[in-house]
Design an enzyme around this catalytic site. Sequence first.
Site, PDB file in Angstrom:
ATOM      1  N   ASN A  77     -10.071   0.345   0.310  1.00  0.00           N
ATOM      2  CA  ASN A  77      -8.619   0.462   0.266  1.00  0.00           C
ATOM      3  C   ASN A  77      -8.144  -0.011  -1.113  1.00  0.00           C
ATOM      4  O   ASN A  77      -8.202  -1.204  -1.418  1.00  0.00           O
ATOM      5  CB  ASN A  77      -8.027  -0.409   1.389  1.00  0.00           C
ATOM      6  CG  ASN A  77      -6.514  -0.376   1.424  1.00  0.00           C
ATOM      7  OD1 ASN A  77      -5.865   0.089   0.495  1.00  0.00           O
ATOM      8  ND2 ASN A  77      -5.953  -0.898   2.502  1.00  0.00           N
ATOM      9  N   CYS A  81       0.810  -1.219   0.000  1.00  0.00           N
ATOM     10  CA  CYS A  81       0.000   0.000   0.000  1.00  0.00           C
ATOM     11  C   CYS A  81       0.846   1.273   0.000  1.00  0.00           C
ATOM     12  O   CYS A  81       0.318   2.362  -0.228  1.00  0.00           O
ATOM     13  CB  CYS A  81      -0.958  -0.003   1.186  1.00  0.00           C
ATOM     14  SG  CYS A  81      -2.158  -1.332   1.080  1.00  0.00           S
ATOM     15  N   HIS A 127      -3.172   7.462   2.923  1.00  0.00           N
ATOM     16  CA  HIS A 127      -3.593   6.165   2.390  1.00  0.00           C
ATOM     17  C   HIS A 127      -4.940   5.823   3.026  1.00  0.00           C
ATOM     18  O   HIS A 127      -5.150   6.073   4.213  1.00  0.00           O
ATOM     19  CB  HIS A 127      -2.546   5.107   2.737  1.00  0.00           C
ATOM     20  CG  HIS A 127      -2.993   3.719   2.424  1.00  0.00           C
ATOM     21  ND1 HIS A 127      -3.532   3.381   1.205  1.00  0.00           N
ATOM     22  CD2 HIS A 127      -2.999   2.581   3.180  1.00  0.00           C
ATOM     23  CE1 HIS A 127      -3.844   2.093   1.221  1.00  0.00           C
ATOM     24  NE2 HIS A 127      -3.534   1.595   2.401  1.00  0.00           N
TER      25      HIS A 127
HETATM   26  N1  COA Z   1     -18.499  -8.336   9.988  1.00  0.00           N
HETATM   27  C1  COA Z   1     -18.915  -8.605  11.230  1.00  0.00           C
HETATM   28  N2  COA Z   1     -18.080  -8.973  12.223  1.00  0.00           N
HETATM   29  C2  COA Z   1     -16.779  -9.084  11.917  1.00  0.00           C
HETATM   30  C3  COA Z   1     -16.279  -8.818  10.624  1.00  0.00           C
HETATM   31  C4  COA Z   1     -17.196  -8.432   9.640  1.00  0.00           C
HETATM   32  N3  COA Z   1     -16.823  -8.156   8.386  1.00  0.00           N
HETATM   33  N4  COA Z   1     -14.945  -8.983  10.638  1.00  0.00           N
HETATM   34  C5  COA Z   1     -14.602  -9.351  11.879  1.00  0.00           C
HETATM   35  N5  COA Z   1     -15.717  -9.420  12.652  1.00  0.00           N
HETATM   36  C6  COA Z   1     -15.808  -9.764  14.065  1.00  0.00           C
HETATM   37  C7  COA Z   1     -14.655 -10.598  14.543  1.00  0.00           C
HETATM   38  O1  COA Z   1     -14.887 -11.963  14.272  1.00  0.00           O
HETATM   39  C8  COA Z   1     -14.641 -10.302  16.015  1.00  0.00           C
HETATM   40  O2  COA Z   1     -15.634 -11.066  16.656  1.00  0.00           O
HETATM   41  P1  COA Z   1     -15.367 -11.700  18.103  1.00  0.00           P
HETATM   42  O3  COA Z   1     -15.199 -10.510  19.004  1.00  0.00           O
HETATM   43  O4  COA Z   1     -16.619 -12.471  18.348  1.00  0.00           O
HETATM   44  O5  COA Z   1     -14.135 -12.524  17.964  1.00  0.00           O
HETATM   45  C9  COA Z   1     -15.078  -8.843  16.095  1.00  0.00           C
HETATM   46  O6  COA Z   1     -15.734  -8.559  14.843  1.00  0.00           O
HETATM   47  C10 COA Z   1     -13.952  -7.858  16.303  1.00  0.00           C
HETATM   48  O7  COA Z   1     -12.897  -8.182  15.417  1.00  0.00           O
HETATM   49  P2  COA Z   1     -11.610  -7.288  15.318  1.00  0.00           P
HETATM   50  O8  COA Z   1     -10.674  -7.875  14.291  1.00  0.00           O
HETATM   51  O9  COA Z   1     -11.061  -7.056  16.704  1.00  0.00           O
HETATM   52  O10 COA Z   1     -12.250  -5.930  14.790  1.00  0.00           O
HETATM   53  P3  COA Z   1     -11.574  -4.540  14.577  1.00  0.00           P
HETATM   54  O11 COA Z   1     -12.312  -3.500  15.312  1.00  0.00           O
HETATM   55  O12 COA Z   1     -10.084  -4.608  14.751  1.00  0.00           O
HETATM   56  O13 COA Z   1     -11.855  -4.269  13.038  1.00  0.00           O
HETATM   57  C11 COA Z   1     -10.661  -4.303  10.968  1.00  0.00           C
HETATM   58  C12 COA Z   1     -11.343  -5.147  12.051  1.00  0.00           C
HETATM   59  C13 COA Z   1     -10.079  -5.256   9.949  1.00  0.00           C
HETATM   60  C14 COA Z   1     -11.717  -3.433  10.331  1.00  0.00           C
HETATM   61  C15 COA Z   1      -9.572  -3.429  11.615  1.00  0.00           C
HETATM   62  O14 COA Z   1      -8.771  -4.211  12.471  1.00  0.00           O
HETATM   63  C16 COA Z   1      -8.682  -2.775  10.607  1.00  0.00           C
HETATM   64  O15 COA Z   1      -9.109  -1.964   9.820  1.00  0.00           O
HETATM   65  N6  COA Z   1      -7.364  -3.077  10.651  1.00  0.00           N
HETATM   66  C17 COA Z   1      -6.428  -2.488   9.758  1.00  0.00           C
HETATM   67  C18 COA Z   1      -6.477  -3.206   8.454  1.00  0.00           C
HETATM   68  C19 COA Z   1      -5.737  -2.476   7.404  1.00  0.00           C
HETATM   69  O16 COA Z   1      -5.693  -1.275   7.399  1.00  0.00           O
HETATM   70  N7  COA Z   1      -5.155  -3.239   6.474  1.00  0.00           N
HETATM   71  C20 COA Z   1      -4.498  -2.709   5.369  1.00  0.00           C
HETATM   72  C21 COA Z   1      -3.281  -1.945   5.772  1.00  0.00           C
HETATM   73  S1  COA Z   1      -2.631  -1.195   4.367  1.00  0.00           S
END
Ligand code: COA
Length: 320
Positions: free
Chosen positions: A277, A114, A247
């Site tokens: 993204n 990215c 980004h």
């Molecule tokens: N819909 C519903 N629930 C979801 C889900 C979805 N699409 N994806 C994950 N969950 C659930 C998980 O299973 C978890 O459930 P649990 O508590 O029962 O285990 C819960 O939501 C929380 O998951 P978590 O991973 O802690 O959520 P989060 O608040 O961290 O959000 C992202 C997840 C991916 C949105 C976030 O971590 C993120 O944006 N990270 C950065 C990713 C990124 O920028 N990547 C590219 C970098 S260039």
Amino acid sequence: MRKYSRIIGTGGYLPEKVMTNHDISEKVDTTDAWIYERTGIRTRRIAADHETSSSMAEIAAREALDAANLDADDIDLIITATSTPDRIFPSTACLLQQRLGIRNCAAFDVQAACSGFIYGLSIADQFIRAGNANYVLVVGSEINSRLLDWSDRTTCILFGDGAGAVLLKVSKEPGILSTHIHSDGKYQDLLYVPNPYGQRAREEAPYLVMSGNDVFKVAVNTLGRIVDETLAANGMEKTDIDWLVPHQANTRIIAATARKLQMSMDHVIVTIENQGNTSSASVPLALNEAVRDGRILPGQVVLMEAFGGGFVWGSALVQY
Ligand code: COA
């Protein structure tokens, strides 16, 4: 005479097909509300079967050439940032060169996930300041939709396809004030795509793998540090920045960087809601949008930053 690189044209391309959060909720167990609240994304674009990173890059590049009123023959160097090349080789930059109908100039790809566009901009700036190129085309182009496991709700909600381009020209006036690029391979297992031809070929499906929560935390801290580094390198204060062009990975990550800059969100270019993204295309797409709609004006100071798999991160400070 001191040389600088100036951005003289921008362009962008988004595929026609729109995929909504509702569409995704028909494939995996998720909701529009969950996706929007956690990421800021409502829709993303998905490339058609006939499209490739080079075909999208061509459209963005031609738009940048038109904006700069430049002939493709004048380009000395093409740098394409992509993690989704049409072919393993030749580079997408070579395929783009052929599409633009030009020959002999240098062309190569940069693979910095990215952060690829920021890396490309930094390399282009070194070529121009060293006197080795007068006109450089830098493009970020990605078909992320083909890297995703569409049954994995933790990753398939985040990404979209698209291409963004800038044309740089040598100038006596700034221009790019500084670029800063970094990497730390110790984080390689938190965000990656296995290569079917590489060492993990027999063990893993060739889809994007991510530890979202860990990526989130490191991204917020790292982007905070790159803001400080960029301001210090230029002897500037937070208030000297007119626009943040981040980004577009997650609105909560973007908002954290804006807070670090004590900047109101009115001065942050946010495109994630309808693009998701787009990896290395996200910064040039956001820049292109804000230049074309008249938000970013000549003379203003623009901070671009990115973070991605590697981890790799970087920034570019530009007087527009
Ligand atoms: N819909 C519903 N629930 C979801 C889900 C979805 N699409 N994806 C994950 N969950 C659930 C998980 O299973 C978890 O459930 P649990 O508590 O029962 O285990 C819960 O939501 C929380 O998951 P978590 O991973 O802690 O959520 P989060 O608040 O961290 O959000 C992202 C997840 C991916 C949105 C976030 O971590 C993120 O944006 N990270 C950065 C990713 C990124 O920028 N990547 C590219 C970098 S260039």
